[in-house]
Write a protein that holds these residues in place. Structure first.
Motif, PDB file in Angstrom:
ATOM      1  N   LYS A 134       0.826  -1.207   0.000  1.00  0.00           N
ATOM      2  CA  LYS A 134       0.000   0.000   0.000  1.00  0.00           C
ATOM      3  C   LYS A 134       0.861   1.257   0.000  1.00  0.00           C
ATOM      4  N   TYR A 135       1.928   1.253   0.802  1.00  0.00           N
ATOM      5  CA  TYR A 135       2.754   2.453   0.901  1.00  0.00           C
ATOM      6  C   TYR A 135       3.906   2.450  -0.098  1.00  0.00           C
ATOM      7  N   ALA A 136       4.355   1.252  -0.455  1.00  0.00           N
ATOM      8  CA  ALA A 136       5.448   1.157  -1.422  1.00  0.00           C
ATOM      9  C   ALA A 136       5.005   1.750  -2.755  1.00  0.00           C
TER      10      ALA A 136
ATOM     11  N   ILE B   9       3.043   4.253  -3.370  1.00  0.00           N
ATOM     12  CA  ILE B   9       3.139   5.715  -3.394  1.00  0.00           C
ATOM     13  C   ILE B   9       4.593   6.132  -3.563  1.00  0.00           C
ATOM     14  N   ARG B  10       5.480   5.455  -2.822  1.00  0.00           N
ATOM     15  CA  ARG B  10       6.905   5.790  -2.938  1.00  0.00           C
ATOM     16  C   ARG B  10       7.382   5.581  -4.369  1.00  0.00           C
TER      17      ARG B  10
ATOM     18  N   ILE C 220       6.366   8.253  -6.987  1.00  0.00           N
ATOM     19  CA  ILE C 220       7.152   9.471  -6.916  1.00  0.00           C
ATOM     20  C   ILE C 220       8.548   9.224  -7.469  1.00  0.00           C
TER      21      ILE C 220
ATOM     22  N   GLU D  97      11.153   8.060  -5.809  1.00  0.00           N
ATOM     23  CA  GLU D  97      12.138   8.630  -4.900  1.00  0.00           C
ATOM     24  C   GLU D  97      13.403   7.779  -4.900  1.00  0.00           C
TER      25      GLU D  97
END
Lengths: 308, 233
Positions: free
Chosen positions: A243-245, A247-248, A251, A253
């Motif tokens: 879920k959070y990977a 978003i990273r 971007i 990053e």
């Protein structure tokens, strides 16, 4: 269920395990059904999860910790965990009557006991954490799949936990111990052992048995269940991280860039001390001519604060 | 002694973070010389302390925090505020009005704060065994008028403020609007409507991307781009 077993077995045309050692749905004896997990799919809940485990389709929603109503249920030293397991009327082939059944009450309680040991209950005294579990489609082992989903939903809500719990059933069909019973295997098989564990901690939080097993078979079922739970746990972790990977990743990053998170923890305590010290001296200095009433009333509180 | 994560890794509850001579900070717990994560969040280590900055979670009142809440009840000696926490906050008359006002207030407290009104307050006592106590006496505290409220996930508030307020100060100065951030995840924004809209989008972006790096720069780019569009019209 056990009494009806023999007649039902006669009804079943095919054996549950064929000559090649495959089960009715083509699985090996120690193979899980396909599992799909999702997390955070309900936007209005604090945490949520969805699981498809075989033909089970289950949604879990977590709310809280939040204010508890009615107040008399509050426990002054710990949070109250309320778990409600409910089957949709269309979740089984014969319409399930919508009123909560004896079975649903029982499973709600069993699930609560399966999740409770994983929570730090004392962190939120007097509050409540609500877990709602809705079975949209039921296959065998819905209580085990519910544990898996509920624990994911709790983690998604950001509630501190000792670890994730996952559940799976083991059992005995056609005289052989197998993993993850499907509906038909559960109904006409010889035994069913639902199991939920925090595998890394080696803790069992749910263990029931329906049917007959020898001690050796029971140990084998337990071992097999643990094996399956390890696999499910890996999936749980993967879906939470994903879920959070995502978003990273979007971007793009780069991991080595300097990161800035949170602001104050370092400075805050110092300021507090100074403020309190000042407050104390002010108090001693014979009430400073009511310089801004805000100050004087605050002074008192901060004085009392230090006692805490 | 071994460490099982890298700085800034996202970890899940129950994940082993370190073994041996380490301490556990927030978001982690220690059992038999092993430190585990207890929440989903970003793992970090400072000295010998291993901690996890949570990505989600309810706001738990802490003394000296500034919060924004809604008046839900007017009682005989004060107000009750709802501020998106498991516990309602009590705002007694003593901590809300000057002594001169408090004498007259006995008749009708609603003259000062009525039900449904939004109040910026500071927590002066909170120990979880009783409801937290707040005050509105102080600079920047009290009723808010106009503007709009946003709700974000409380654990991501530190990111919205930024190190020493860098993020929030950038928003305020670049957009020339008023922003008050409650530690409980309620944000009050007031200013030019078009600029408020940009601020809203920027705040949403910060919330969504709280666990990523280089966020301040991305948000600055976003704001500059939007401002350029605004001026171009």
């Amino acid at each position: 269920m056990v009494n009806k077993m023999s007649e039902k077995k006669a009804e079943a045309e095919q054996p549950l395990i064929d000559a090649k050692g495959r089960r009715a749905d083509g699985r090996k004896l120690d193979e899980l059904r396909p599992i799909k997990l999702q997390v955070g799919n309900l936007s209005r809940a604090d945490g949520s999860a969805y699981i498809e485990h075989g033909r089970n389709k289950i949604v879990a929603a977590v709310y809280g910790p939040r204010e508890l109503h009615p107040r008399h249920l509050a426990q002054s030293d710990r949070v109250l965990l309320r778990v409600i397991y409910r089957m949709a009327t269309f979740s089984v082939s014969d319409r399930k009557r919508p009123a909560p059944s004896r079975r649903e009450h029982e499973i709600s309680m069993v699930l609560r006991q399966a999740l409770e040991p994983m929570l730090f209950l004392k962190m939120y005294p007097r509050a409540v954490i609500d877990v709602f579990i809705m079975v949209l489609e039921a296959d065998g082992g819905s209580r085990c799949a519910s544990v898996t989903a509920a624990s994911l939903a709790l983690a998604d809500a950001g509630i501190p936990m000792r670890g994730l719990v996952a559940g799976v059933a083991a059992g005995k069909i056609d005289g052989k111990v197998v993993l993850d019973l499907s509906d038909i295997e559960d109904k006409i098989g010889d035994a069913d052992v639902p199991l939920a564990m925090a595998p890394d901690r080696g803790e069992i939080t749910l263990l029931q048995m329906d049917g007959k097993l020898t001690p050796a078979e029971f140990s084998e079922a337990l071992r097999m269940g643990e094996e399956g739970i390890h696999q499910i746990q890996e999936m749980q972790r993967a879906v939470l991280l994903e879920k959070y990977a995502q978003i990273r990743e979007k971007i793009g990053e780069d991991k080595d860039a300097p990161k800035e998170m949170e602001e104050k923890p370092e400075e805050e305590p110092k300021v507090t001390k100074k403020r309190i010290k000042r407050a104390k001296t002010e108090k001693k200095d014979a009430k400073p001519k009511t310089t801004k009433k805000s100050k004087s009333s605050k002074t008192k509180d901060e004085g009392s604060e230090t006692k805490e | 002694m071994s460490i099982h994560f890298e700085q800034q890794d996202i970890v899940v509850p129950g994940q082993l973070l370190a073994e041996g001579d380490f301490r556990n900070g927030d978001g982690a717990y220690k059992e038999q010389e092993k430190v585990f994560a207890s929440v989903i969040g970003v793992a970090k280590m400072k000295g010998k302390t291993v901690y996890v900055v949570p990505l989600k979670g309810q706001y738990i009142p802490k003394v000296r925090d500034i919060i924004i809440g809604n008046v839900v009840e007017v009682t005989l000696n004060g107000w009750l505020l709802d501020f998106h926490s498991p516990y309602p906050a009590m705002l007694p008359v003593m901590h809300a009005l000057s002594r001169r006002d408090a004498v007259h207030a006995k008749e009708n407290l609603r003259r000062y704060y009525d039900i449904g009104e939004t109040v910026v307050a500071e927590i002066i006592a909170a120990d979880r065994t009783r409801d937290p106590l707040v005050t509105t006496l102080g600079r920047g505290l009290g009723k808010v008028r106009g503007g709009m409220l946003l709700t974000i996930i409380p654990t991501r508030v530190p990111r919205l403020i930024g190190r020493k307020g860098s993020m929030i100060n950038m928003l305020k100065s670049d957009l020339q609007i008023d922003i008050v951030v409650g530690q409980n995840g309620i944000v009050w924004v007031k200013g030019n409507p078009k600029r408020m809209k940009i601020a809203t989008e920027a705040i949403r972006q910060i919330e969504r991307e709280a666990h990523t790096s280089g966020l301040t720069d991305r948000v600055r780019d976003f704001i500059n781009q939007k401002l350029a569009e605004l001026n171009g019209e």
